[in-house]
Design an enzyme around this catalytic site. Sequence first.
Site: not given
Ligand code: DMJ
Length: 664
Positions: A294, A298, A427, A562
């Site tokens: 994270e 981010r 994912d 998404e």
């Molecule tokens: C975000 O932090 C990123 O897109 C991550 O890949 C998936 N989760 C959240 C948004 O849904």
Amino acid sequence: MMHPSTRKDFISLTLTDPNCHIYNNAKHRKQSYWRKWKQLSRLQRSLILFLLALTLVLALLSYSHISKPRTDFSKKEDWLEMNKDELKRAFPDLNLKPVVSPHSVTDPKGPNSHIFQKLPINKKILKRGPPNLQKNVNVSHTFVMGRQEQVQDEEENGEKQKKLVSWRGAMIEADQVTEPPPSAIEKVAAGVPVPAIPAATVPTTGEFGGLDRLEAVRDAFRHAWKGYKDYAWGHDELKPISKSFSEWFGLGLTLIDSLDTMWIMGLKEEFAEAKQWIEQKLSFNQNVDVNLFETTIRILGGLLSTYHLTGDQLFLNKAKDLGSRLMPAFKTPSKIPFSDVNIGKGTAHPPRWTTDSSMAEVTSIQLEFRELSRLTQDPQYKEAVDEVMRQVHKLPGKHDGLIPMFINTNSGQFSHRGIYTLGARADSYYEYLLKQWLQGGKTEDELLEDYIEAIDGVKKHLVRQTGPRKLTFVGELSHNRFSPKMDHLVCFLPGTLALGAHNDLPGDHMDLASQLMETCHHMYKQMETGLSPEIVHFNLHATDNNDINVKPADRHNLLRPETVESLFYMYRFTKDPKYREWGWEILQSFNKYTKVSDGGYTSINNVRDPENLEPRDKMESFFLGETLKYFYLLFSDDMDLLSLDKYVFNTEAHPLPIWPSPPK
Ligand code: DMJ
């Protein structure tokens, strides 16, 4: 055969004076113990005394550990609690006793104690606001009820429900550290009504108050930013209903995640203020445990992309500092990184209950670390993350290119095999295979091989169509059984497939992208609020009219990006205006149902009932970092604005340049 006379207690009693009182017998015993003690050698006695002292010290230590208020109430413990059902599915053999001890839940001195106050179940609060929000609304379980009450409530409903399910969003809910002004919980506990989301200030259909769509997105951003600035400045996330904030890492998460969005939207004043905070207030020299993934996507990603857009050295310096502080995560026996790092102490560790890391987390930090190496000319970052990809490439246990959800940091092997998903925990592995290949100038063949093989695996094992409308979706495979479940997270896939097809990968990838895009659109369109739930179950049978079913525990919307992200890719590559229309409808639904009048947007718990939205009182940083950015890019006619031939977007929507020359 046992003979009674051999029993010691029997002998000792018969040898005792019959007139003697039992206490005398005890006294004799004491005397004989003393004699025995005296008969021991000095060495033997010292040894026994040492062992006794050691036991005493250990007992004292463990008592103080148990009774100490939990200052670091673990997100992962809470995550475990919240995702119990998902975990049971992933680890069938795992004994999922609640990890949270009663001490940590009820300790009034603990920093999170307000979260766990015992409040009545199904407490109703009178809400104010527009008609859709004026009803008596069941207060969101997330911020009203303690964990134990939550479980009870869910069981009463006869539903086997997940605890707020979401992987990268909801897991942080229980870790909120809210400071004044008083939070919703405190107000509820004090009997003060918590206002519902007050009136949305924008029209719900047609034109957006006469403004064009780009301006509408800018307005949405300004509104979100206002809430953050007024009530959460410098903190991680805004709680727009209670007009307060929550901390996850204590690093100004929303502010940093938003930097490049403001730059792209031309919001100069807002950007300048944020930059000043970074200059004057942001320090990574903090004794704080952060999640490697994270923080990388981010914060590191946000700093690197802002450096590229602005050319301002401040952002690169901060990125360097953070990158080097994250490196201890890779010091594991296998070189597969741990999930958590203390950026002040330079120590790293896995979650408390396992030595596994999730696959998405260890394979979706590569774009950022590789770019950091390129910019700093220091190879250590790239080497560390490339090593992870090398190992995963060779690893046995894939299922036609599909990967299990976990990997062990000791052995470097996949663990808990048998579940294959394009959703949570897997994912962005697939997303980053393609994007690393693009970032490196299409020279790293193994990445492309793995990507193509994986998409073939998706088509073979996971793609199905619904019975009624023949909507194409990506389900999950669990120990050879197909499940028609799809996370909203999977809606990144149409965009990634389209990006691959744009880069000369098989044409049928684009066909699948269009079909999945349609399905993700339906996940919004078919809901009463026009907003997608977190998870849907598709209907495989033609006998029923419904394509999409939503379980009560999956009805929340966290303002995720998404679908909007994929709409942006699809529009860029096809110019089909329907993608913009679909995006516009979604933006209006966000404005209608999640906008909070005094500033900010909130996640909601119930996309199926416009009269009963159950606001969660939380604005995720990715709403500003990703969702609004992708809306803006979707509506922008400037195709050179972050051209997809020049930039790859990391999984948090931070654009990083495609390298001018191949990696060495
Ligand atoms: C975000 O932090 C990123 O897109 C991550 O890949 C998936 N989760 C959240 C948004 O849904």
